[in-house]
Design a protein around this motif. Structure first.
Motif, PDB file in Angstrom:
ATOM      1  N   ASP A 446       0.810  -1.213   0.000  1.00 28.37           N
ATOM      2  CA  ASP A 446       0.000   0.000   0.000  1.00 28.37           C
ATOM      3  C   ASP A 446       0.846   1.268   0.000  1.00 28.37           C
ATOM      4  O   ASP A 446       0.348   2.346  -0.324  1.00 28.37           O
ATOM      5  N   ASP A 447       2.119   1.137   0.400  1.00 25.51           N
ATOM      6  CA  ASP A 447       2.984   2.315   0.392  1.00 25.51           C
ATOM      7  C   ASP A 447       4.262   2.011  -0.390  1.00 25.51           C
ATOM      8  O   ASP A 447       4.545   0.869  -0.768  1.00 25.51           O
ATOM      9  N   VAL A 448       5.035   3.057  -0.661  1.00 24.78           N
ATOM     10  CA  VAL A 448       6.240   2.914  -1.480  1.00 24.78           C
ATOM     11  C   VAL A 448       7.252   2.002  -0.796  1.00 24.78           C
ATOM     12  O   VAL A 448       7.936   1.215  -1.468  1.00 24.78           O
ATOM     13  N   MET A 454       9.309  -5.351  -1.923  1.00 24.33           N
ATOM     14  CA  MET A 454       8.908  -6.434  -2.809  1.00 24.33           C
ATOM     15  C   MET A 454       9.798  -6.495  -4.049  1.00 24.33           C
ATOM     16  O   MET A 454      10.234  -7.576  -4.466  1.00 24.33           O
ATOM     17  N   MET A 455      10.100  -5.340  -4.647  1.00 25.76           N
ATOM     18  CA  MET A 455      10.927  -5.340  -5.846  1.00 25.76           C
ATOM     19  C   MET A 455      12.363  -5.741  -5.531  1.00 25.76           C
ATOM     20  O   MET A 455      13.014  -6.442  -6.326  1.00 25.76           O
ATOM     21  N   LEU A 493      11.217   1.307  -9.646  1.00 28.33           N
ATOM     22  CA  LEU A 493      11.613   0.511  -8.483  1.00 28.33           C
ATOM     23  C   LEU A 493      12.526  -0.636  -8.889  1.00 28.33           C
ATOM     24  O   LEU A 493      13.453  -1.001  -8.152  1.00 28.33           O
ATOM     25  N   PHE A 494      12.300  -1.209 -10.057  1.00 26.32           N
ATOM     26  CA  PHE A 494      13.193  -2.247 -10.572  1.00 26.32           C
ATOM     27  C   PHE A 494      14.594  -1.676 -10.791  1.00 26.32           C
ATOM     28  O   PHE A 494      15.599  -2.262 -10.375  1.00 26.32           O
ATOM     29  N   ALA A 495      14.667  -0.510 -11.440  1.00 23.92           N
ATOM     30  CA  ALA A 495      15.969   0.109 -11.698  1.00 23.92           C
ATOM     31  C   ALA A 495      16.690   0.436 -10.390  1.00 23.92           C
ATOM     32  O   ALA A 495      17.904   0.226 -10.266  1.00 23.92           O
ATOM     33  N   ALA A 496      15.942   0.946  -9.416  1.00 24.97           N
ATOM     34  CA  ALA A 496      16.552   1.271  -8.121  1.00 24.97           C
ATOM     35  C   ALA A 496      17.066   0.015  -7.430  1.00 24.97           C
ATOM     36  O   ALA A 496      18.149   0.026  -6.806  1.00 24.97           O
ATOM     37  N   ALA A 497      16.310  -1.080  -7.527  1.00 22.43           N
ATOM     38  CA  ALA A 497      16.752  -2.340  -6.905  1.00 22.43           C
ATOM     39  C   ALA A 497      18.023  -2.846  -7.569  1.00 22.43           C
ATOM     40  O   ALA A 497      18.914  -3.398  -6.895  1.00 22.43           O
ATOM     41  N   VAL A 498      18.129  -2.687  -8.874  1.00 20.08           N
ATOM     42  CA  VAL A 498      19.337  -3.123  -9.595  1.00 20.08           C
ATOM     43  C   VAL A 498      20.555  -2.326  -9.118  1.00 20.08           C
ATOM     44  O   VAL A 498      21.649  -2.881  -8.956  1.00 20.08           O
ATOM     45  N   THR A 499      20.376  -1.035  -8.870  1.00 22.45           N
ATOM     46  CA  THR A 499      21.522  -0.230  -8.425  1.00 22.45           C
ATOM     47  C   THR A 499      22.030  -0.681  -7.063  1.00 22.45           C
ATOM     48  O   THR A 499      23.199  -0.449  -6.730  1.00 22.45           O
ATOM     49  N   ARG A 500      21.193  -1.326  -6.273  1.00 26.70           N
ATOM     50  CA  ARG A 500      21.609  -1.768  -4.946  1.00 26.70           C
ATOM     51  C   ARG A 500      22.277  -3.161  -4.944  1.00 26.70           C
ATOM     52  O   ARG A 500      22.766  -3.596  -3.903  1.00 26.70           O
ATOM     53  N   LEU A 501      22.296  -3.809  -6.106  1.00 32.46           N
ATOM     54  CA  LEU A 501      22.910  -5.140  -6.152  1.00 32.46           C
ATOM     55  C   LEU A 501      24.431  -5.005  -6.054  1.00 32.46           C
ATOM     56  O   LEU A 501      25.033  -4.137  -6.696  1.00 32.46           O
ATOM     57  N   PRO A 502      25.080  -5.874  -5.299  1.00 34.46           N
ATOM     58  CA  PRO A 502      26.543  -5.876  -5.278  1.00 34.46           C
ATOM     59  C   PRO A 502      27.077  -6.563  -6.538  1.00 34.46           C
ATOM     60  O   PRO A 502      26.330  -7.238  -7.256  1.00 34.46           O
TER      61      PRO A 502
END
Length: 506
Positions: A446-448, A454-455, A493-502
């Protein structure tokens, strides 16, 4: 109430006014919907002396703030659902100009048609208002690939030294581009089936229907009506009706079109082209349509190497076909082959359209969140040899069997998003039972913060399934509205999650 066809409004009724260069002064115009196109319609017609009333079913502070800009200039507004259920009873209406989101069976639009009041799209109004010596129109429609093709075409036209702009369903509203005071040479129009439904006169120099697959059937009332709306783009074409050789429906629409004498049918193929076609020979995009010696020769336009930057493993087949379509429309306008090549070389994908985000430890991550239906996802999946596929969302009842049966040899793994994964899991079990599937717990989205969590889980699950040389592809084949604000938020959100991958980035 008086009408635009039989009543006596101030001045000449709209259907009796000459065009191009339609004079809207004195017309009482009802604009339905106050989105991007609604604003542009009200603004452009008010400036030219029309009396404009805008209705919209939403009554929010944001909408009222936007309305204030035009209210001070004399545009009237009625916001709230009650104003969308019938024609206004206290004012005369000569013309209704509707936003593309309004369905044909919407009560106000149905009432206008019953009363004999013309109902036009912004596109129809723009075509009539544009001056006779205004810009040429090159039109693009289809179920998938429209935005890529129209922006490719824009790049080609600009590299030919023309003042050109992508407009319509992307970029500027058509009415702003058509009436631009500096004047464009060419408009590259992306047109949806919604826009085309209310459009009678397009008169494009050249137009293409890229493909036809089931989409928006609830809006149009069925597949035949949907295809017919797409086919309207060919009405009045003067030079070339461009179709997809692999999609017989697109050729049928050409055959049914009422075009100007001398207009030609031009095919697109991913193989060697026949006469009056564009295609590919030994990695070279060639033209056998727009050169005098086409019976015995072909003009080289570009190479697959010129498009290699459009994907982690080169341009997929759907992008090559989009490039051929853009090239065909440009060539119909007289653009030289070298400008086609330069425009394609310079072209870059927009956000969320097969956008290569990063390569980490040899694994490529691609955001194609705009692939919101099975046909778009199928095209996206064909662009890579080995794919970990992020899919899921609101399928709206679409059939996934053909998509998964056609892609199963490429699938390394599948990560499922969405509130209801049953349509995907059922089709995967039938057609790709050996492919590992990871279901992401939807949890609280329900929120960001919840959607971000989840992403992150989805991207990490995909990374665990992938190996060097694989592509992790977000091409959901479904709408985003069950969990995300829109498809763009899903991609962001997908792009942001990718940037956090080591890992080591190429």
């Amino acid at each position: 109430m008086t009408t635009g066809t039989s009543g006596t409004t101030s001045g000449i009724p709209v259907l009796e006014r000459s065009w191009p260069g339609l004079d809207v002064s004195g017309l009482r115009i009802l604009v339905t919907g106050f989105g991007v196109s609604g604003y542009a319609i009200a603004d452009q017609t008010m400036q030219r002396g029309a009396h404009v009333l805008v209705v919209d079913g939403t009554d929010s502070p944001q909408l009222r703030e936007r309305a204030q800009i035009l209210e001070v200039l004399g545009v009237q507004f009625r916001l709230g659902r009650e104003h969308t259920l019938e024609l206004p009873q206290d004012t005369e209406i000569d013309l209704v100009v509707t936003s593309p989101g309004w369905r044909p069976d919407q009560p106000l639009l149905a009432a206008a048609q019953a009363a004999g009041i013309p109902v036009w799209s912004e596109i129809e109004l723009a075509r009539r208002m544009q001056a006779a010596d205004g810009p040429a129109w090159l039109g693009i429609t289809g179920t998938n690939g429209k935005t890529t093709t129209v922006t490719m075409l824009e790049s080609i036209l600009q590299h030919a030294g023309l003042r050109a702009v992508a407009c319509g369903n992307v970029g500027l509203p058509v009415i702003e581009a058509a009436l631009d005071p500096e004047g464009f040479d060419v408009l590259a129009l992306e047109l949806s089936s919604f826009q085309l439904h209310w459009t009678e006169h397009l008169d494009c120099e050249a137009a293409v229907v890229l493909n036809i697959s089931a989409d928006h059937l609830d809006w149009h009332g069925g597949a035949d009506s949907y295809a017919a709306a797409k086919g309207r783009i060919f009405e009045g074409v003067r030079a070339a009706c461009v179709y997809n050789v692999a999609d017989p429906t697109t050729l049928h629409l050409v055959e049914e079109a009422d075009v100007v004498d001398g207009a030609r049918a031009v095919g697109l193929t991913l193989g060697p082209p026949g006469i009056s076609e564009l295609g590919v020979i030994d990695g070279v995009l060639v033209d056998r349509a727009f050169l005098a010696e086409r019976r015995h020769a072909a003009a080289e336009l570009a190479t697959l190497a010129d498009l290699a930057h459009l994907g982690p493993q080169g341009a997929g087949p759907h992008l090559v076909l989009d490039a051929l379509a853009a090239a065909a429309l440009a060539r119909a306008h007289g653009v030289d082959p070298h400008a086609v090549r330069d425009g394609l070389r310079a072209y870059r994908m927009g956000s969320h359209r097969a956008q290569h985000l990063a390569t980490i430890d040899g694994i490529s991550f691609v955001d194609d969140t705009k692939a919101t239906n099975p046909a778009a996802a199928a095209a996206s999946l064909r662009s890579a040899e080995r794919v970990v596929w992020l899919a899921g969302g609101d399928t709206k009842g679409a059939d996934l069997d053909a998509l998964i049966a056609g892609a199963h040899d490429r699938l390394v793994g599948v990560v499922l998003l969405g509130v209801d994964d049953a349509p995907f899991t059922a089709a995967l079990s039938r057609h790709a039972p050996e492919v590992p599937v990871r279901r992401i717990d939807p949890g609280d989205t329900d929120d960001v913060a919840g959607r971000t969590r989840m992403m992150d889980d989805a991207v990490q699950a995909a990374r665990a399934l992938a190996s060097a040389g694989d592509v992790v592809l977000l091409a959901p084949a479904a709408a985003s509205i069950d969990q995300f604000r829109d498809y763009a938020e899903r991609g962001d959100l997908f792009a942001a999650a990718v940037t956090r991958l080591p890992g080591e980035r190429a």
